[in-house]
Scaffold this motif. Structure first.
Motif, PDB file in Angstrom:
ATOM      1  N   ALA A 131      60.028 -39.224  50.125  1.00  0.00           N
ATOM      2  CA  ALA A 131      58.569 -39.114  50.116  1.00  0.00           C
ATOM      3  C   ALA A 131      58.059 -39.159  48.679  1.00  0.00           C
ATOM      4  CB  ALA A 131      58.122 -37.822  50.777  1.00  0.00           C
ATOM      5  N   ILE A 132      56.956 -39.856  48.484  1.00  0.00           N
ATOM      6  CA  ILE A 132      56.288 -39.893  47.182  1.00  0.00           C
ATOM      7  C   ILE A 132      54.930 -39.221  47.338  1.00  0.00           C
ATOM      8  CG2 ILE A 132      55.306 -41.352  45.383  1.00  0.00           C
ATOM      9  CD1 ILE A 132      57.384 -43.464  46.049  1.00  0.00           C
ATOM     10  N   LEU A 133      54.697 -38.171  46.568  1.00  0.00           N
ATOM     11  CA  LEU A 133      53.426 -37.462  46.622  1.00  0.00           C
ATOM     12  C   LEU A 133      52.566 -37.895  45.442  1.00  0.00           C
ATOM     13  CD1 LEU A 133      54.660 -33.849  47.545  1.00  0.00           C
ATOM     14  CD2 LEU A 133      54.243 -35.828  49.028  1.00  0.00           C
ATOM     15  N   GLY A 134      51.532 -38.641  45.754  1.00  0.00           N
ATOM     16  CA  GLY A 134      50.638 -39.158  44.721  1.00  0.00           C
ATOM     17  C   GLY A 134      50.837 -40.645  44.511  1.00  0.00           C
ATOM     18  N   PHE A 135      49.728 -41.384  44.452  1.00  0.00           N
ATOM     19  CA  PHE A 135      49.816 -42.836  44.264  1.00  0.00           C
ATOM     20  C   PHE A 135      48.811 -43.358  43.245  1.00  0.00           C
ATOM     21  CE2 PHE A 135      49.174 -47.319  45.502  1.00  0.00           C
ATOM     22  CZ  PHE A 135      50.494 -47.743  45.499  1.00  0.00           C
ATOM     23  N   THR A 136      47.822 -42.560  42.894  1.00  0.00           N
ATOM     24  CA  THR A 136      46.804 -43.014  41.939  1.00  0.00           C
ATOM     25  C   THR A 136      47.403 -43.134  40.536  1.00  0.00           C
ATOM     26  OG1 THR A 136      46.102 -40.743  41.525  1.00  0.00           O
ATOM     27  CG2 THR A 136      44.949 -41.958  43.248  1.00  0.00           C
ATOM     28  N   PHE A 137      46.690 -43.819  39.642  1.00  0.00           N
ATOM     29  CA  PHE A 137      47.236 -44.019  38.297  1.00  0.00           C
ATOM     30  C   PHE A 137      47.160 -42.755  37.448  1.00  0.00           C
ATOM     31  CE2 PHE A 137      42.878 -44.658  36.809  1.00  0.00           C
ATOM     32  CZ  PHE A 137      42.923 -44.271  35.479  1.00  0.00           C
ATOM     33  N   LYS A 138      46.329 -41.776  37.871  1.00  0.00           N
ATOM     34  CA  LYS A 138      46.273 -40.502  37.164  1.00  0.00           C
ATOM     35  C   LYS A 138      45.773 -39.425  38.117  1.00  0.00           C
ATOM     36  CE  LYS A 138      43.087 -39.389  34.336  1.00  0.00           C
ATOM     37  NZ  LYS A 138      42.190 -39.315  33.160  1.00  0.00           N
ATOM     38  N   GLU A 139      45.884 -38.170  37.686  1.00  0.00           N
ATOM     39  CA  GLU A 139      45.542 -37.053  38.548  1.00  0.00           C
ATOM     40  C   GLU A 139      44.043 -36.945  38.815  1.00  0.00           C
ATOM     41  OE1 GLU A 139      45.730 -35.589  34.284  1.00  0.00           O
ATOM     42  OE2 GLU A 139      46.969 -36.823  35.614  1.00  0.00           O
ATOM     43  N   ASN A 140      43.732 -36.446  40.026  1.00  0.00           N
ATOM     44  CA  ASN A 140      42.351 -36.117  40.425  1.00  0.00           C
ATOM     45  C   ASN A 140      41.385 -37.278  40.293  1.00  0.00           C
ATOM     46  OD1 ASN A 140      43.244 -33.428  40.844  1.00  0.00           O
ATOM     47  ND2 ASN A 140      42.948 -32.975  38.688  1.00  0.00           N
ATOM     48  N   CYS A 141      41.880 -38.477  40.530  1.00  0.00           N
ATOM     49  CA  CYS A 141      41.081 -39.698  40.428  1.00  0.00           C
ATOM     50  C   CYS A 141      41.494 -40.612  41.578  1.00  0.00           C
ATOM     51  CB  CYS A 141      41.352 -40.360  39.077  1.00  0.00           C
ATOM     52  SG  CYS A 141      40.583 -41.975  38.876  1.00  0.00           S
ATOM     53  N   PRO A 142      40.564 -41.160  42.351  1.00  0.00           N
ATOM     54  CA  PRO A 142      40.930 -41.979  43.509  1.00  0.00           C
ATOM     55  C   PRO A 142      41.420 -43.383  43.170  1.00  0.00           C
ATOM     56  CG  PRO A 142      38.541 -41.858  43.310  1.00  0.00           C
ATOM     57  CD  PRO A 142      39.096 -40.930  42.273  1.00  0.00           C
ATOM     58  N   ASP A 143      41.337 -43.780  41.914  1.00  0.00           N
ATOM     59  CA  ASP A 143      41.624 -45.156  41.497  1.00  0.00           C
ATOM     60  C   ASP A 143      43.123 -45.475  41.564  1.00  0.00           C
ATOM     61  OD1 ASP A 143      41.412 -47.675  40.460  1.00  0.00           O
ATOM     62  OD2 ASP A 143      40.368 -47.092  38.630  1.00  0.00           O
ATOM     63  N   THR A 144      43.470 -46.515  42.298  1.00  0.00           N
ATOM     64  CA  THR A 144      44.879 -46.932  42.402  1.00  0.00           C
ATOM     65  C   THR A 144      45.162 -48.227  41.650  1.00  0.00           C
ATOM     66  OG1 THR A 144      44.549 -48.240  44.426  1.00  0.00           O
ATOM     67  CG2 THR A 144      45.029 -45.891  44.713  1.00  0.00           C
ATOM     68  N   ARG A 145      44.150 -48.802  41.014  1.00  0.00           N
ATOM     69  CA  ARG A 145      44.356 -50.070  40.318  1.00  0.00           C
ATOM     70  C   ARG A 145      45.346 -49.892  39.166  1.00  0.00           C
ATOM     71  NH1 ARG A 145      38.406 -51.550  38.702  1.00  0.00           N
ATOM     72  NH2 ARG A 145      38.426 -49.281  38.427  1.00  0.00           N
ATOM     73  N   ASN A 146      46.295 -50.794  39.112  1.00  0.00           N
ATOM     74  CA  ASN A 146      47.318 -50.783  38.070  1.00  0.00           C
ATOM     75  C   ASN A 146      48.114 -49.477  38.038  1.00  0.00           C
ATOM     76  OD1 ASN A 146      48.728 -52.175  36.044  1.00  0.00           O
ATOM     77  ND2 ASN A 146      47.548 -51.219  34.419  1.00  0.00           N
ATOM     78  N   THR A 147      48.306 -48.861  39.205  1.00  0.00           N
ATOM     79  CA  THR A 147      49.158 -47.675  39.267  1.00  0.00           C
ATOM     80  C   THR A 147      50.615 -48.084  39.103  1.00  0.00           C
ATOM     81  OG1 THR A 147      49.897 -45.815  40.618  1.00  0.00           O
ATOM     82  CG2 THR A 147      49.275 -47.805  41.799  1.00  0.00           C
ATOM     83  N   LYS A 148      51.360 -47.277  38.369  1.00  0.00           N
ATOM     84  CA  LYS A 148      52.787 -47.560  38.176  1.00  0.00           C
ATOM     85  C   LYS A 148      53.657 -46.929  39.261  1.00  0.00           C
ATOM     86  CE  LYS A 148      52.340 -50.184  34.680  1.00  0.00           C
ATOM     87  NZ  LYS A 148      52.645 -51.618  34.818  1.00  0.00           N
ATOM     88  N   ILE A 149      53.038 -46.180  40.167  1.00  0.00           N
ATOM     89  CA  ILE A 149      53.786 -45.625  41.294  1.00  0.00           C
ATOM     90  C   ILE A 149      54.325 -46.755  42.170  1.00  0.00           C
ATOM     91  CG2 ILE A 149      53.742 -43.995  43.219  1.00  0.00           C
ATOM     92  CD1 ILE A 149      53.144 -42.746  40.464  1.00  0.00           C
ATOM     93  N   ILE A 150      53.592 -47.858  42.211  1.00  0.00           N
ATOM     94  CA  ILE A 150      54.049 -48.997  43.026  1.00  0.00           C
ATOM     95  C   ILE A 150      55.367 -49.543  42.502  1.00  0.00           C
ATOM     96  CG2 ILE A 150      52.797 -50.770  41.719  1.00  0.00           C
ATOM     97  CD1 ILE A 150      53.291 -50.637  45.550  1.00  0.00           C
ATOM     98  N   ASP A 151      55.639 -49.397  41.199  1.00  0.00           N
ATOM     99  CA  ASP A 151      56.918 -49.843  40.651  1.00  0.00           C
ATOM    100  C   ASP A 151      58.064 -49.004  41.209  1.00  0.00           C
ATOM    101  OD1 ASP A 151      55.440 -51.619  39.175  1.00  0.00           O
ATOM    102  OD2 ASP A 151      55.668 -50.562  37.271  1.00  0.00           O
ATOM    103  N   ILE A 152      57.817 -47.714  41.410  1.00  0.00           N
ATOM    104  CA  ILE A 152      58.827 -46.841  42.024  1.00  0.00           C
ATOM    105  C   ILE A 152      59.075 -47.278  43.457  1.00  0.00           C
ATOM    106  CG2 ILE A 152      59.405 -44.469  42.666  1.00  0.00           C
ATOM    107  CD1 ILE A 152      57.511 -43.505  40.467  1.00  0.00           C
ATOM    108  N   VAL A 153      57.990 -47.530  44.174  1.00  0.00           N
ATOM    109  CA  VAL A 153      58.084 -47.958  45.577  1.00  0.00           C
ATOM    110  C   VAL A 153      58.896 -49.242  45.687  1.00  0.00           C
ATOM    111  CG1 VAL A 153      56.773 -48.746  47.589  1.00  0.00           C
ATOM    112  CG2 VAL A 153      55.891 -46.861  46.181  1.00  0.00           C
ATOM    113  N   ASN A 154      58.549 -50.226  44.884  1.00  0.00           N
ATOM    114  CA  ASN A 154      59.227 -51.526  44.958  1.00  0.00           C
ATOM    115  C   ASN A 154      60.700 -51.426  44.593  1.00  0.00           C
ATOM    116  OD1 ASN A 154      56.823 -52.754  45.702  1.00  0.00           O
ATOM    117  ND2 ASN A 154      56.299 -53.367  43.622  1.00  0.00           N
ATOM    118  N   GLU A 155      61.020 -50.614  43.607  1.00  0.00           N
ATOM    119  CA  GLU A 155      62.421 -50.474  43.193  1.00  0.00           C
ATOM    120  C   GLU A 155      63.228 -49.739  44.258  1.00  0.00           C
ATOM    121  OE1 GLU A 155      65.567 -51.306  40.611  1.00  0.00           O
ATOM    122  OE2 GLU A 155      63.486 -52.026  40.613  1.00  0.00           O
ATOM    123  N   LEU A 156      62.647 -48.719  44.870  1.00  0.00           N
ATOM    124  CA  LEU A 156      63.350 -48.017  45.953  1.00  0.00           C
ATOM    125  C   LEU A 156      63.637 -48.959  47.114  1.00  0.00           C
ATOM    126  CD1 LEU A 156      61.498 -44.561  46.052  1.00  0.00           C
ATOM    127  CD2 LEU A 156      63.832 -45.009  45.259  1.00  0.00           C
TER     128      LEU A 156
END
Length: 437
Positions: free
Chosen positions: A323-348
């Protein structure tokens, strides 16, 4: 030319072109200070959202949007009703890390079609030195049929808004301002002083202001890259990076940066604008690009670390429940544009792991549109082999060990706390296989 006095007295209106995380708060603040404001955005759905009194960015809140006097519109011809224009559109990069000037060129085209004599146009978008004068001005002139310096004037004032930051706001951060000549600079400075309580810094030229902005984030990017490299080294040594930084931080001149994923549309993007221009001039960046490479690879590094810890816990890697908790590019902000969490997802996924993702703060529609990611409810996370606490949302910071225990399947709990939110010793004493940057 339009004057500060005419803006202040509402004899002339001010427009904001682009109503995202940067433009919308600026528009609202000017309106709050008694300025007549036209807020323009091409996105009709966004305009309707604002008109209904909803703030999808969470930057100012629904109540403020409901009460604002900003005239929200998606009709470009309404821009003709303003004489002072602020352009605040994103400046992303292409897949090859070259600048994508499409948004700022498009905004210049639209504004040019509706520009009237005596106007001042100020760009806030982060660009490399020269874009305002060499790229935007010719577009404005072509579309309007007007002459820059004669029929209209230009300035540049880089945005410094930090999305999600409730302490450092538009009015509390010193604003860099610039203009094509002294007259324009004076008007731009005085207009921004209406909303910026911290005051303005008058840059010597537009290019100086452009350069100042692009190095602000490049400097931060390099410092974070250094911390990320230290984290990689210290993890190999079996030393806790956060403990090292806490110790080093007791020296008065130690710079307190921390390792982490560098996403969003500023820190992870702006350095490429500077290095692109440097390449055009025959200079190949060494420090800036090496920092970018380190930061761009951190998502892959985190995923690899998750896999190594699964193996340590005697868990089967393929089809492991993560499980990954959090997907936004920074805390307490709804913006997901250019988030690096997607790199974790893709590599997994490369390891045969399809993680479940939860983020109560993120813009769900945006994440689905940009990444084809669908979130699960927090209550749906249980029986996990590993949990990656990826973003420091306030909600996650409040988690107790009992709550985190509920996420796991058995006593072999693999927990990756990327932001160091939790007490390492407590979790290790409780039997967790705990890892952090």
């Amino acid at each position: 030319m339009v004057t500060y006095e005419k803006i202040k007295s509402q004899e002339e209106a001010l427009s904001l072109v682009g109503l995202g995380y940067v433009g919308m708060p600026i528009a609202v603040e000017f309106a709050k200070r008694g300025v007549k404001v036209i807020g323009f955005d091409l996105n009709e759905a966004k305009i309707e959202t604002y008109k209904s009194g909803v703030d999808p960015t969470n930057e100012v809140g629904d109540e403020v949007i409901k009460d604002t006097t900003v005239e929200f519109t998606s009709n470009e011809e309404d821009l003709k009703g303003a004489k002072f224009h602020i352009v605040a559109v994103p400046t992303p990069v292409n897949d090859d890390h070259t600048p994508d000037l499409t948004p700022v060129e498009g905004a210049s085209t639209i504004l040019g079609r509706n520009l009237t004599k005596g106007s001042v146009v100020v760009f806030e978008s982060t660009v490399y030195p020269g874009v305002t004068e060499d790229i935007c001005v010719p577009i404005l002139e072509k579309e309007s049929g007007l002459k820059c310096g004669v029929d209209f004037k230009i300035g540049y004032s880089p945005e410094r808004i930090n999305p999600g930051d409730k302490a450092h706001r538009l009015n509390t951060i010193t604003k860099i301002v610039s203009g094509m000549d002294e007259e324009t600079l004076d008007v731009v400075a005085k207009v921004y002083e209406i909303v910026v309580d911290a005051g303005v810094h008058r840059a010597e030229s537009i290019k100086v202001a452009e350069a100042a902005k692009v190095i602000e984030n490049s400097q931060r990017d390099i410092n974070i890259a250094f911390m990320n490299e230290l984290s990689i080294i210290f993890n190999k040594m079996g030393i806790d990076t956060q403990s090292v930084l806490n110790a080093a931080g007791t020296k008065w001149n130690f710079l307190k940066f921390y390792p982490g994923l560098v996403g969003g549309h500023c820190i992870g993007v702006d350095p490429y604008y500077l290095t692109y221009k440097a390449e055009e001039l025959g200079y190949h960046s060494q420090i800036i690009l090496s920092g970018r490479r380190i930061n761009d690879d951190m998502g892959k590094y985190v995923a690899e670390s998750a896999v190594k810890n699964l193996i340590k816990a005697d868990k089967t890697v393929k089809n492991a429940k993560v499980a990954i908790l959090g997907f936004t590019f920074k805390e307490n902000c709804p913006d997901t544009r250019n988030t690096k969490i997607i790199d974790i997802v893709n590599e997994l996924c490369e390891y045969g792991i399809e993680p479940v993702i939860a983020d109560p703060t993120a813009d769900k529609a945006e994440a689905k549109r940009l990444y084809n990611v669908k979130f699960v409810d927090m209550d749906a996370i249980h029986d996990m082999d590993a949990v990656i606490l990826a973003v420091a949302h306030t909600e996650f910071s409040a988690f107790t060990m009992e709550r985190i225990d509920e996420f796991f399947a058995d006593d072999k709990k693999v927990l990756l706390d990327l932001k160091g939110l939790l007490n390492r010793k407590e979790y290790e004493d409780a039997g967790y296989l705990y890892w952090r940057l």
